[in-house]
Structure formats: structure tokens, C-alpha cells
Write a protein that holds these residues in place. Sequence first.
Motif: not given
Length: 390
Positions: A246, A250, A281-282, A285, A288-289, A298-300, A302-303
Amino acid sequence: MATRYKLFFFALILASFNLRPGITSISPVLHGITDDLGMSSTSASLLTSIPLLCIGLCSLFAGRLANRYQSEKIIAIFIACIGIATFLRFFTNSPIYLLITALFIGAGIGIVSPLMSGFIKSYFPDKVPLMISMYSTSMVVGASIAIGLTTPIQHWYNDSWKIGLGFWSIFALMAVPLWFRVIRHPHTLKYKTAQQNRASLPIKNKQAWLLTSFVGIVILLFYCFAAWLPAIVEDKGYASSYAGLTGTISMIAQLPATLLLPLLLRAVPSRRFWITFFTLSEIIGLALLSFTNITPVVASICLGIGAGGLVSLTLLLPIDKTNSPIEASTWSAMTQAIGYMIGAVGPFIIGLLYDYTGSFLPTMYLLIGIGFIVIFLGWKLTEPSSKNVG
């Protein structure tokens, strides 16, 4: 002339490769470091925070060095400094030794980074957004390669995280010879006025302070993810190999934002719009985490998209607001000096809170709140009436 500009371009790219691996290569092998050297999460966080603090402190001297000496020579010398400090990690035998290498890596980055803004404005005055994109993309590529390959290199060489860290001195070995060629064929502009030669940090400029605050919080968020994202994912119950993946994803997700930034700005020139977009976007992310069980990949992503866009904008904004290469260097020096000092607090706070609470969740809430502060500062910074009123 075309050959010379190719030389300058590739020198820029190879210099950029050196500005992240010394920091980002730590996170994939953090558990091995803490186990072997007996470090707590708080002390391990210093491996990221100390370089950031050094970047901030040393950035204060970059403008003065650029005024006094040939900036190309300074860049070459401090890339070599980064390479030597990284190479010395092959011989790590204590936490103090490793922290000292982190200090010298941070010092080298702190001198080189702000000078690169002046280098771009001097050598590529008609292609600044494109060159900023290439510069930031190259940093992301260097960081992605380091975070993605440090663990495999460790496994290939007797599970030695020392080799995994020291290996990245190869980037300096590639860059320094090219920069010696740049020194022999300089293109440094000769500034025509005494005022330009005496250019100093814009400490009385309100816009410079606003930009510095914005840069500091963006850097804080970026290095919180760079240092702790794999550990956060692992803490959610995933395997260490997946957690490392991840982190790599990212970093790779930053590439579209950095590569496409010139096209994005051409389509929608508003800096305010893109600051809001990338920060949201951050925040998504992080949410989501924190609040879902959706795969951390998915979160990574976005981050990564958010971090790549915001970091690129922090490199572009000092050039937007200045009128000469030396002024761009001094603005970049100030924003990075104080900005990186602010950023250094982030990884340390995460490690401290984790040692105290046993959970990353409180820090996730904190980082979401900080994300909204980034949007606020970005809007203030990009108000239509905002001018460089040094």
C-alpha cells in the motif's frame, strides 16, 4: 545549445531522484530497524522527523550560498553529501549512528531543494510548469523506487535492512558526475542589480508567511503518510507485505498528479480549485482508513493522488509569486525552512500518540482536521487580490 539543455534537463532529473529515498526507504523496514536496534515508535519516528528538521534549518542557508557561490557547485557538493550519508548506512550499528546519517541526508536535501527552484527559473524560464512537473515527478519516482524495492533488496541480501537502506546511494553516484559537467558549462544568470545580489528571505512579506504555513502543513501530511502508512495498514490486521504494498501504491499514485499538472493547470488554471481537489482526495483517503473496511489500497490511491498534486503545487507557488531566479530560491528557502520544521512535527506526533494510545485512530482524526486547514490556507493564499508585496 540543444545538447546543453539536454544536459541541464537530465541533471535536474538525477538530482531529483536523490531528494526522497533517504527518508522514504525507512518505512518499509521500520519494524526490522526497531527490532534490531531496540527503538520505540517515538524514537523511530525521529528517522523521519530529524531529516525534515534538518531540511528546514539548512534551507535557511541555501539562498545565501546561491548569492555567494555558483549554485551548480553547491548542488553537486550536497548531492554528494546525501550519497555519502546514505552509503554509510551499510555500516549501521546503533540508533545514534542511523540518526546521524538521517541528519546529514536532511542537511543535503535542505540545501539542494530550494536551489532547484532557482535552477528551473534560470535554465527553463519559458517552461516552468513543465519543469516543475518533471522535477516533482522525478522525486516521486525516486521515492517510489526506494519504498518499493528496499524490502526486496533486503531479502536478496541476507535479510539485511542495512543493505536495503545503503543501496540508494546509487542515485548520487549517477547524479554527481553529471553535475560536474553542468559546472563546466554553467548557464547561471548574472544579476544586473545590487538589490538582486543581496536578495534575502522575504520575512516581511505576508504572502510569503501564508505560503510558508500552507507548505508546512502539506509537508506534514505528506511525511505522515510516507513514514507511517504501512504501519497503519498493518495495525488494521493486514500482513506486513500487503502493508508495504500500500505504501508503494500510494507513491505510484502520485505520478498522475505530478505528470499531468501542466495539462490540468492548462485546462483549469485556478490554483484554488486544484488545492481543494487534491486536499479532498487526501481527506477521503484518511476517512476510508478510519471509518470503513474497504481495502486500504483504495485509500492509498486517494492519499497518493492528493499528496502528489499538493506537493507539486508547493513547488510551483513560490515561482508563481516571484520575479527572478534568485528571488524564487529565497522564497523556496523560506517556505521549505519553516515548512519542513512544521512538517517534522507530524511523524513524531504519530509515533508519540501510538506509543501512548496503542492506536493510530486518534491521529487519523487529527490529520483529517488538518486537511481542512490546508483548504482554508489555500483559499487565502489564492485570493484574487493576493500579490507579491515584498
